[in-house]
Design a protein around this motif. Structure first.
Motif, PDB file in Angstrom:
ATOM      1  N   ILE A 236       0.825  -1.209   0.000  1.00 24.08           N
ATOM      2  CA  ILE A 236       0.000   0.000   0.000  1.00 24.08           C
ATOM      3  C   ILE A 236       0.859   1.259   0.000  1.00 24.08           C
ATOM      4  O   ILE A 236       0.432   2.306  -0.507  1.00 24.08           O
ATOM      5  CB  ILE A 236      -0.974   0.005   1.211  1.00 24.08           C
ATOM      6  N   HIS A 237       2.065   1.184   0.557  1.00 23.50           N
ATOM      7  CA  HIS A 237       2.941   2.358   0.610  1.00 23.50           C
ATOM      8  C   HIS A 237       3.294   2.805  -0.801  1.00 23.50           C
ATOM      9  O   HIS A 237       3.720   2.015  -1.635  1.00 23.50           O
ATOM     10  CB  HIS A 237       4.215   2.026   1.388  1.00 23.50           C
ATOM     11  N   TYR A 294      -3.324  11.516  -5.476  1.00 23.80           N
ATOM     12  CA  TYR A 294      -3.034  11.076  -4.110  1.00 23.80           C
ATOM     13  C   TYR A 294      -1.853  10.105  -4.124  1.00 23.80           C
ATOM     14  O   TYR A 294      -1.719   9.274  -5.034  1.00 23.80           O
ATOM     15  CB  TYR A 294      -4.214  10.325  -3.499  1.00 23.80           C
ATOM     16  N   ILE A 295      -1.024  10.184  -3.094  1.00 21.16           N
ATOM     17  CA  ILE A 295      -0.009   9.165  -2.832  1.00 21.16           C
ATOM     18  C   ILE A 295      -0.236   8.678  -1.411  1.00 21.16           C
ATOM     19  O   ILE A 295      -0.330   9.490  -0.479  1.00 21.16           O
ATOM     20  CB  ILE A 295       1.420   9.717  -2.968  1.00 21.16           C
ATOM     21  N   ILE A 296      -0.324   7.379  -1.232  1.00 24.06           N
ATOM     22  CA  ILE A 296      -0.556   6.834   0.105  1.00 24.06           C
ATOM     23  C   ILE A 296       0.779   6.552   0.787  1.00 24.06           C
ATOM     24  O   ILE A 296       1.664   5.922   0.205  1.00 24.06           O
ATOM     25  CB  ILE A 296      -1.388   5.541   0.039  1.00 24.06           C
ATOM     26  N   SER A 297       0.901   7.034   2.007  1.00 22.75           N
ATOM     27  CA  SER A 297       2.099   6.753   2.801  1.00 22.75           C
ATOM     28  C   SER A 297       1.769   5.714   3.869  1.00 22.75           C
ATOM     29  O   SER A 297       0.773   5.837   4.574  1.00 22.75           O
ATOM     30  CB  SER A 297       2.612   8.034   3.478  1.00 22.75           C
ATOM     31  N   GLY A 298       2.619   4.720   3.958  1.00 25.02           N
ATOM     32  CA  GLY A 298       2.456   3.719   5.010  1.00 25.02           C
ATOM     33  C   GLY A 298       3.150   4.122   6.295  1.00 25.02           C
ATOM     34  O   GLY A 298       3.124   3.382   7.280  1.00 25.02           O
ATOM     35  N   THR A 299       3.790   5.291   6.289  1.00 29.39           N
ATOM     36  CA  THR A 299       4.518   5.764   7.459  1.00 29.39           C
ATOM     37  C   THR A 299       4.029   7.154   7.849  1.00 29.39           C
ATOM     38  O   THR A 299       3.420   7.859   7.042  1.00 29.39           O
ATOM     39  CB  THR A 299       6.030   5.832   7.171  1.00 29.39           C
TER      40      THR A 299
END
Length: 518
Positions: A236-237, A294-299
């Motif tokens: 997902i990151h 959008y960009i999804i960050s896992g952190t």
């Protein structure tokens, strides 16, 4: 000396509005880090705040056993320090300081009540240290607050924290039969979000930037979208969403019941109610900001807190995300292999430059270098079939500084020479939703080149002390000078040369000079 020694461990505890989390990180002086343990318990502290804004201590008491057990986990893992922070739910309560004192007294912790701007700041560090991005907005939708941050040139410019999130807005607007939302409730929440955003003109002053999202809402939207399109990677990151992707969930989710939402693939059942207000906030802010994608960050927050603990406030933001990742991976290897990987890196770059007649492409060099230095990472799982372990590790865990396309390319370039298996795979079909039309050719060409560079150091003793390579049309003259007989290398070089000839359409004239021991 073993570079993996002299390790330190820290426990980062985040007492959030929706959940309480503990992450135990281990770092070494050699560089890099790894996560040893994660614990998460649902809290929904925002939901226990009274209409007067107070958080009753008897209601708060239910999380005391959770915090005590997190302390016990930290003790077992021998952490040198626990940093515990509390965010929006307690921060926004009128008796927040009293709640913190109550929890500290009963758990032995020293919980820090984190201001909204600092929550955004640590989220920013967590994002830019795991994504190679220069400019953008960040949105962190929590249970009781939403932080918006603008960053430019990898520096935080502005942050604001709003006192609305997925949990407290569900309490305020989402108490409907079966969990359905009517148009009036959606509209009222949108209006509230817009009114708050318009009080900060900088939020909409940079149209066209990406919006990096962190927190449970955007990750849930990303996971639903991945399942919907049968996405080929389990990661997902750095997953990218287009405006129409979130438009779909903004339009569909409110009209469904909680039970219907629980059946959506990719959506956690515990999030079936709060996904609606979270998505409305996300969609409204994105449109107001006129972001591009959008960009999804896992952190996020916890990672930012860790980097500050590990590197200090002045150096918490990394200069080069990918280099840090490569450096960390390299120093997990024994010293002989580190020397080998650096040798393969150097040889592969020189071969690439010679084959390209001096015309080097920065992006190809980035892919090649990453693959060269990480092509044996699977040996940390097991020596036998390590190539398959390498492919699995690279494609299923986030490689900081690489997007999903780059990750797939690096993984398959790295294992091109693995007993011929990769040569029979149709990678462009397996990853058609990620790769571009010419990417399979890119994998095969760079993979063959890396295979030859690795063959020149099969023994991992660096017998090649000089190499020259010159291309003239289809003719490629490769001269190798070895300081030993290099019998292991010679056999593998002959195999690799054939693949290089095929993938690069060249005729190789191989000249090898070795030192005889007779």
């Amino acid at each position: 000396m073993d570079n993996t020694m002299e390790r330190s461990r820290v426990g980062i505890m985040d007492i959030g509005s929706n959940s309480i989390r503990l992450v135990i990180y281990e770092t070494s002086k050699a560089g890099g880090y790894r996560v040893l343990k994660e614990c998460r318990e649902s809290a929904r502290l925002s939901a226990i705040v009274t209409p007067e804004g107070e958080m009753p201590l008897e209601a708060v008491s239910v999380i005391v056993p959770v915090l005590r057990q997190f302390v016990e986990v930290s003790r077992v893992y021998e952490v040198s320090e626990i940093r515990a922070v509390a965010t929006a739910a307690i921060r926004n309560a009128v008796n927040g300081e009293e709640v913190i004192s109550y929890l500290n007294e009963r758990t032995g912790l020293s919980i820090e009540l984190l201001p909204g701007e600092m929550e955004g700041h640590y989220g920013f560090i967590g994002v830019v240290n795991r994504i190679d991005i220069q400019d953008g907005y960040i949105i962190d939708i929590g249970g009781g607050s939403t932080e918006i941050t603008l960053f430019q040139d990898r520096k935080r410019v502005s942050t604001v924290s709003f006192p609305f999130g997925a949990v407290n807005m569900n309490v305020r607007f989402g108490n409907h039969v079966n969990g359905k939302w009517d148009d009036k409730s959606v509209s009222e929440l949108e209006s509230m979000v817009l009114q708050a955003a318009r009080e900060h003109p900088w939020i909409s002053s940079h149209p066209g930037l990406p919006l990096v999202g962190l927190g449970g809402t955007i990750r849930a939207v990303g996971k639903m979208h991945q399942r919907k399109r049968k996405y080929s990677m389990e990661q997902i990151h750095q997953y990218t969403l287009q405006p129409e992707d979130t438009d779909y969930y903004y339009q569909q989710l409110p009209s469904l019941t909680n039970e219907q939402r629980k059946r959506i693939a990719g959506l956690s059942k515990t999030r079936s109610d709060i996904i609606v207000p979270g998505t409305i906030i996300l969609h409204t802010m994105f449109r107001h900001m006129q972001c591009d994608h959008y960009i999804i960050s896992g952190t996020g927050l916890r990672d930012g807190l860790f980097f500050e603990w590990d590197r200090g406030k002045e150096h918490a933001v990394l200069d080069n995300v990918l280099e840090y990742e490569i450096h960390a991976a390299l120093f997990q290897e024994p010293l002989p292999r580190q020397r080998h990987l650096r040798q393969v890196d150097e040889l592969s770059v020189r071969l690439y430059e010679a084959l390209g007649e001096g015309q080097s492409d920065a992006w190809n060099r980035k892919l090649l270098r990453t693959a060269a230095l990480m092509h044996q990472v699977g040996m940390n799982v097991g020596y036998h079939e390590y190539e398959e372990h390498t492919r699995y590790l690279l494609t299923t865990r986030a490689v900081a500084g690489l997007d999903h396309r780059e990750t797939v390319l690096v993984a398959f370039i790295a294992i091109f020479g693995s007993k011929g298996k990769i040569k029979k795979r149709r990678i462009s079909v397996e990853y058609a939703d990620i790769l571009h039309p010419k990417d399979e050719e890119r994998i095969r060409r760079l993979g063959a080149l890396l295979q030859l560079a690795a063959a020149m150091d099969t023994s991992e003793t660096q017998p090649v002390d000089r190499m020259t390579a010159v291309r003239k049309g289809r003719d490629f003259e490769l001269t190798i000078h070895c300081r030993t007989e290099a019998s292991m290398e010679l056999n593998d070089i002959k195999v690799a040369v054939k693949d290089l000839e095929k993938e690069w359409d060249v005729r190789v004239r191989l000249v090898v000079h070795t030192v005889s021991t007779n």
